[in-house]
Design a protein around this motif. Structure first.
Motif, PDB file in Angstrom:
ATOM      1  N   UNK A  46       0.725  -1.448   0.194  1.00  0.00           N
ATOM      2  CA  UNK A  46      -0.056  -0.198  -0.106  1.00  0.00           C
ATOM      3  C   UNK A  46       0.873   1.128  -0.091  1.00  0.00           C
ATOM      4  N   UNK A  47       1.920   1.132   0.733  1.00  0.00           N
ATOM      5  CA  UNK A  47       2.676   2.451   0.735  1.00  0.00           C
ATOM      6  C   UNK A  47       3.536   2.730  -0.464  1.00  0.00           C
ATOM      7  N   UNK A  48       3.777   1.669  -1.154  1.00  0.00           N
ATOM      8  CA  UNK A  48       4.639   1.665  -2.310  1.00  0.00           C
ATOM      9  C   UNK A  48       3.482   1.909  -3.551  1.00  0.00           C
ATOM     10  N   UNK A  49       2.194   1.976  -3.249  1.00  0.00           N
ATOM     11  CA  UNK A  49       1.419   2.146  -4.366  1.00  0.00           C
ATOM     12  C   UNK A  49       1.010   0.862  -5.339  1.00  0.00           C
ATOM     13  N   UNK A  50       1.534  -0.027  -4.909  1.00  0.00           N
ATOM     14  CA  UNK A  50       1.370  -1.282  -5.545  1.00  0.00           C
ATOM     15  C   UNK A  50      -0.032  -1.881  -5.411  1.00  0.00           C
ATOM     16  N   UNK A  51      -1.068  -1.125  -5.968  1.00  0.00           N
ATOM     17  CA  UNK A  51      -2.604  -1.406  -5.556  1.00  0.00           C
ATOM     18  C   UNK A  51      -2.859  -2.948  -6.445  1.00  0.00           C
ATOM     19  N   UNK A  52      -2.493  -3.093  -7.505  1.00  0.00           N
ATOM     20  CA  UNK A  52      -2.762  -4.373  -8.188  1.00  0.00           C
ATOM     21  C   UNK A  52      -2.350  -5.464  -7.206  1.00  0.00           C
ATOM     22  N   UNK A  53      -1.024  -5.141  -7.085  1.00  0.00           N
ATOM     23  CA  UNK A  53      -0.495  -6.460  -6.251  1.00  0.00           C
ATOM     24  C   UNK A  53      -1.227  -6.521  -4.699  1.00  0.00           C
ATOM     25  N   UNK A  54      -1.541  -5.559  -4.308  1.00  0.00           N
ATOM     26  CA  UNK A  54      -2.231  -5.417  -3.169  1.00  0.00           C
ATOM     27  C   UNK A  54      -3.529  -6.261  -3.035  1.00  0.00           C
ATOM     28  N   UNK A 138       2.195  10.628  -1.117  1.00  0.00           N
ATOM     29  CA  UNK A 138       2.522   9.766  -0.111  1.00  0.00           C
ATOM     30  C   UNK A 138       1.737   9.831   1.202  1.00  0.00           C
ATOM     31  N   UNK A 139       1.213  11.075   1.442  1.00  0.00           N
ATOM     32  CA  UNK A 139       0.487  10.870   2.799  1.00  0.00           C
ATOM     33  C   UNK A 139      -0.861  10.330   2.560  1.00  0.00           C
TER      34      UNK A 139
END
Length: 177
Positions: A46-54, A138-139
């Motif tokens: 989530x913090x890396x913005x890897x939404x598909x993987x999440x 980021x925030x």
């Protein structure tokens, strides 16, 4: 194989994989077995913005339609992915996310979906009152992760899946491979 034996076997395999730095394999086993959810790994995605993987990882534990809490998890991840795409001015990708990922939520709240469609027409979606506090990516990721984490912790489908039981080294050494 009984579920407790299966759970113990998976726990031992996960311990072995973690001890030998097979991180991707461990996360795949977590997801495929659906027995152990790694909240730290989800946070990292989530913090890396890897939404598909999440979303792929979450899908091993719950589906969008399982309950209202699961629906909220998917909604928040997909909405964040959409907003990040808009923030990068990738409008073609944003339309794809609207049609492929967010349209399913239109049946629950058509007004919200119409607003999401309108966001494509503005240079900065933060001009919309409902998104004026969005801030930087980021925030926003940290904030949405905090919200999703609370929902995951409340969701009964995750009950008992948050940590791998500690295994002593003797038990692992008795495992014959």
């Amino acid at each position: 194989m009984s579920s407790s034996v299966q759970k113990d076997c998976v726990a031992m395999i996960l311990k072995f994989l973690e001890d030998h730095s097979f991180k991707e394999t461990a996360h795949t086993l977590e997801r495929e077995s659906g027995l152990f959810f790694n909240l730290e790994y989800f946070e990292e995605l989530a913090l890396k913005g890897e939404w598909n993987e999440a979303e792929k990882y979450i899908s091993g534990f719950t589906k969008l339609e399982d309950n209202k809490l699961s629906t909220k998890i998917y909604f928040e991840m997909r909405k964040q992915k959409y907003l990040e795409t808009l923030d990068k001015h990738e409008y073609g990708n944003a339309v794809e996310i609207l049609n492929n990922d967010l349209k399913v939520f239109a049946q629950h709240n058509s007004e919200w979906y119409k607003e999401m469609v309108l966001l494509i027409t503005v240079d900065d979606f933060r001009k919309f009152a409902s998104l004026s506090k969005y801030g930087d990516t980021r925030s926003a990721r940290a904030s949405i992760h905090g919200e999703i984490k609370k929902v995951i912790e409340e969701n009964p489908v995750f009950l008992g899946k948050f940590r791998v039981l500690a295994l002593d080294s003797l038990r692992m050494s008795n495992l014959q491979i």
